[in-house]
Design a protein around this motif. Structure first.
Motif, PDB file in Angstrom:
ATOM      1  N   LYS A   1       0.758  -1.220   0.130  1.00 23.84           N
ATOM      2  CA  LYS A   1      -0.069  -0.230   0.110  1.00 23.84           C
ATOM      3  C   LYS A   1       0.782   1.225   0.134  1.00 23.84           C
ATOM      4  CE  LYS A   1      -3.990  -2.087   1.985  1.00 23.84           C
ATOM      5  NZ  LYS A   1      -4.560  -2.485   0.716  1.00 23.84           N
ATOM      6  N   THR A   2       0.336   2.319  -0.679  1.00 28.93           N
ATOM      7  CA  THR A   2       1.187   3.592  -0.564  1.00 28.93           C
ATOM      8  C   THR A   2       1.277   3.914   0.631  1.00 28.93           C
ATOM      9  OG1 THR A   2      -0.781   4.952  -0.944  1.00 28.93           O
ATOM     10  CG2 THR A   2       0.452   4.056  -2.989  1.00 28.93           C
TER      11      THR A   2
ATOM     12  N   GLN B   1      -2.129   5.484   1.842  1.00 26.42           N
ATOM     13  CA  GLN B   1      -3.272   4.213   1.962  1.00 26.42           C
ATOM     14  C   GLN B   1      -2.666   3.453   3.487  1.00 26.42           C
ATOM     15  OE1 GLN B   1      -2.235   2.031  -1.283  1.00 26.42           O
ATOM     16  NE2 GLN B   1      -4.086   2.749  -2.528  1.00 26.42           N
TER      17      GLN B   1
ATOM     18  N   GLN C   1       5.689  12.349   0.313  1.00 28.44           N
ATOM     19  CA  GLN C   1       6.051  11.010   0.128  1.00 28.44           C
ATOM     20  C   GLN C   1       4.714  10.123  -0.084  1.00 28.44           C
ATOM     21  OE1 GLN C   1       9.333  10.520  -0.301  1.00 28.44           O
ATOM     22  NE2 GLN C   1       9.713  12.603   0.213  1.00 28.44           N
TER      23      GLN C   1
ATOM     24  N   ASP D   1       2.584   9.185  -2.099  1.00 28.99           N
ATOM     25  CA  ASP D   1       2.122   8.279  -3.322  1.00 28.99           C
ATOM     26  C   ASP D   1       3.086   7.267  -3.404  1.00 28.99           C
ATOM     27  OD1 ASP D   1      -0.247   9.667  -3.575  1.00 28.99           O
ATOM     28  OD2 ASP D   1       0.612  10.935  -5.013  1.00 28.99           O
ATOM     29  N   LYS D   2       4.133   7.013  -2.445  1.00 27.98           N
ATOM     30  CA  LYS D   2       5.164   6.105  -2.768  1.00 27.98           C
ATOM     31  C   LYS D   2       4.939   5.118  -1.951  1.00 27.98           C
ATOM     32  CE  LYS D   2       8.998   9.293  -3.836  1.00 27.98           C
ATOM     33  NZ  LYS D   2      10.358   9.969  -3.159  1.00 27.98           N
ATOM     34  N   TYR D   3       5.807   3.931  -2.236  1.00 32.52           N
ATOM     35  CA  TYR D   3       5.639   2.737  -1.429  1.00 32.52           C
ATOM     36  C   TYR D   3       6.439   2.797  -0.301  1.00 32.52           C
ATOM     37  CZ  TYR D   3       1.928   1.203  -4.548  1.00 32.52           C
ATOM     38  OH  TYR D   3       0.772   1.149  -5.195  1.00 32.52           O
TER      39      TYR D   3
END
Ligand code: ADP
Ligand code: MG
Length: 263
Positions: A115-116, A119, A152, A154-156
């Protein structure tokens, strides 16, 4: 918006201080065994609203187990634990609700890898608290900004440094609007240059009045941010005091011995 609880300044705290905050987490005669091992022995501990309590002690003394009983990741065999006056139940929906009053941050960041970052922070409020997506998303962005990883979102997790991941883990815990935050060695898995950025976020939280229980070997943090230090050994609270008193004048042989090894 709800008013912030009062922040305890060090001058207000001492052995005999009257705490401005009401009791928030109360453990009474808590006992816990793992088979024959008596891992928590007759623990009596009251944590007041707005208080920062640092827990130190040798490996295996029961610090993690203490944290895990407070949010009922571990059941206790005897005694009682209340959070804001409510008895922690053994199981069921009520447990899930009360557990969300207690935020926990672990040594290993435990983010959801697939999940990002965003998320990771919105999942609990959406699934457990069934809040509205727009409200949750706005709050998540605010929290990510607050811990310094707003860019950050939207990063994983794997794309972030350890220090950034741990700050996301703090934001994720805060997203559930807990009454108390437990930190179990939150910087122990970090490279040295990342420790301070996490401790700084924790100091900010403390300044804002969050009630915190912090298991740590970072004695600088304990000195600067703790209202009270609890020293555990062999499943017992052996000593508790202000950081000034504890570090300059430990009363027990166990504490003196421990401090001589780490300082
Ligand atoms: P600390 O965090 O102070 O290092 P822990 O609370 O992790 O201590 O552990 C206290 C003691 O309980 C240790 O002896 C540890 O091996 C034991 N212990 C912890 N968790 C379990 C478990 N799930 N089953 C059996 N023994 C455990
Ligand atoms: Mg531990």
């Amino acid at each position: 918006t709800t008013p912030k609880p009062p922040v305890l300044t060090k001058s207000e705290v001492g052995k005999d201080a009257v705490h401005p905050g009401a009791p928030l987490v109360v453990l009474e005669n808590v006992n816990k065994h793992f088979g024959a091992l008596h891992v928590l022995q007759d623990i009596d501990l009251t944590i007041h609203k707005g208080e920062v309590v640092v827990v130190i002690g040798p490996s295996g003394s029961g610090k993690s187990t203490l944290c895990r009983t407070i949010n009922r990741l571990e059941a206790i065999d005897g005694g009682r634990i209340t959070i804001d006056g409510a008895l922690l139940p053994q199981e069921g929906r009520e447990l899930a609700r009360l557990r969300s009053d207690v935020g926990m941050v672990f040594q290993s960041f435990n983010l959801f890898a697939h999940k990002t970052v965003l998320q990771n922070v919105t999942l609990g409020p959406l699934k457990v608290r069934r809040e509205k997506a727009d409200v949750v998303t706005r709050r998540a962005h605010e929290l990510l900004d607050r811990v310094g990883v707003g860019s950050q979102a939207d990063k994983y997790p794997a794309q972030l440094s350890g220090g950034q991941q741990q700050r996301v883990a703090i934001a994720r815990a805060l997203a559930m609007e807990p009454k108390v935050m437990l930190f179990d060695e939150p910087t122990s898995a970090l490279d040295p240059e990342m420790i301070n950025e996490v401790l700084e976020v924790m100091r900010d939280l403390a300044r804002e009045g969050m009630t915190m229980v912090v298991v740590t070997h970072e004695m600088g943090f304990a000195r600067s941010a703790a209202n009270r230090v609890i020293f555990m050994a062999d499943g017992r609270i052996v000593e508790e005091n202000t950081p000034e008193e504890f570090f300059s004048n430990p009363r027990s042989d166990r504490a003196r011995d421990f401090l001589s090894k780490i300082l």
